[in-house]
Design an enzyme around this catalytic site. Structure first.
Site, PDB file in Angstrom:
ATOM      1  CE  LYS A  25     -10.724 -35.023  66.272  1.00 38.37           C
ATOM      2  NZ  LYS A  25     -10.682 -33.757  65.536  1.00 38.37           N
ATOM      3  NE  ARG A  75      -6.144 -36.415  60.274  1.00 38.36           N
ATOM      4  CZ  ARG A  75      -5.762 -36.593  61.548  1.00 38.36           C
ATOM      5  NH1 ARG A  75      -6.688 -36.646  62.506  1.00 38.36           N
ATOM      6  NH2 ARG A  75      -4.487 -36.723  61.870  1.00 38.36           N
TER       7      ARG A  75
END
Length: 288
Positions: free
Chosen positions: A231, A265
């Site tokens: 991210k 995840r």
């Protein structure tokens, strides 16, 4: 060291994860059947490519495969129900009997229904079942796992100056209210997991605070998912482009595990599985 409030089990359709018998977090591998996801959009767009990627994750030791047909990156435009179904259903049907838990990453109620019929075990929803019919869709299934994520506003506007008085308290309260709503409607608590939503309506400072105080989310007694892989917060800290964030993604997964994450995840399944095996070996030695 902080004492964490740990869940006992998590029910995901055909699978039951007993956290009293394992320390290592479950590894949820990301499988984007999309042309425009922020990290790997277009790489696994065809069912053949998606299935080949899933097989690689399975051989690496993945616990859950999270299948998504619509990008939810900042600024992403929504797609039609039919387009999403056309992307995900062939993949689900091909992987139905692969031996690992399957999850559908969607906020659309009808996609949830059809994916559950096709063989997924879990619904992973960035909207925490706030879209029309979503709660009813999971109530129709007595066993599916449910992941409730926090997001401020929507994917189109979530990164436009997100504001909080107290990001930890506000995210925690949101997840508490959403999980309690499901429990009140008859959903067993052991089917619910929560996700504070890194990058979904949070700036860098707020994301860092979420990770630094990640253990606070275990206070609800539900499995907590950490979705930090590749991210932008990692890019802002390291200066690396999306596909160069493997090392920082693994470091973030380990930090989350240390703070009580029960699910991570990730895009990079083999590397994360290996890192968590080492983490598990050390923690097992400490606790013997």
């Amino acid at each position: 060291m902080t004492t964490l409030n740990q869940p006992a089990t998590w029910r995901c359709g055909r699978f039951l994860f007993d956290f009293s018998k394992r320390q290592r977090p479950l590894v949820m591998g990301i499988l984007n059947a999309t042309p425009d996801s922020f990290s790997d959009g277009g790489k696994f767009r065809t069912p053949k490519d998606a299935i080949a990627q899933a097989e690689l994750m399975i051989s690496a030791g993945v616990d859950i495969i999270d299948i998504g047909g619509e990008s939810t990156r900042p600024g992403a435009e929504p797609i039609s129900l039919q387009e999403e179904l056309d992307r995900v259903l062939p993949v689900i049907e091909a992987l139905r009997d692969c031996g690992v838990t399957l999850s559908i990453d969607t906020y659309k109620a009808e996609t949830m229904r059809q994916a559950l019929i096709a063989g997924v075990d879990c619904v992973n929803d960035i909207w925490a079942l706030r879209q029309a019919g979503a709660v009813e869709a999971v109530l129709e299934n007595a066993d599916c796992g449910i992941v409730l994520m926090h997001m401020q506003r929507d994917p189109q506007t979530m990164q436009l100056s997100p504001e909080y008085q107290d990001v930890i308290f506000e995210v925690l309260q949101f997840l508490k209210v959403r999980s309690e709503l499901l429990i009140q409607k008859g959903v067993d608590q052991n089917r619910i997991a929560i996700d504070p939503g890194f990058g979904f309506g949070k700036n860098l400072e707020q994301n860092i605070s979420l990770l630094a105080n990640f253990q606070d989310f275990t206070s609800l007694g539900l499995p907590v998912l950490a979705g930090i892989s590749r991210k932008s917060m990692l890019g802002k800290i390291t200066g690396k482009e999306t596909n160069e964030r493997v090392s920082s993604s693994i470091a973030a997964a380990i930090m989350a595990a240390d703070r009580g994450a029960k699910i991570v995840r990730v895009h990079d399944v083999p590397e994360t599985v290996d890192a968590l095996k080492l983490w598990d070996a050390i923690h097992s030695h400490i606790n013997t």
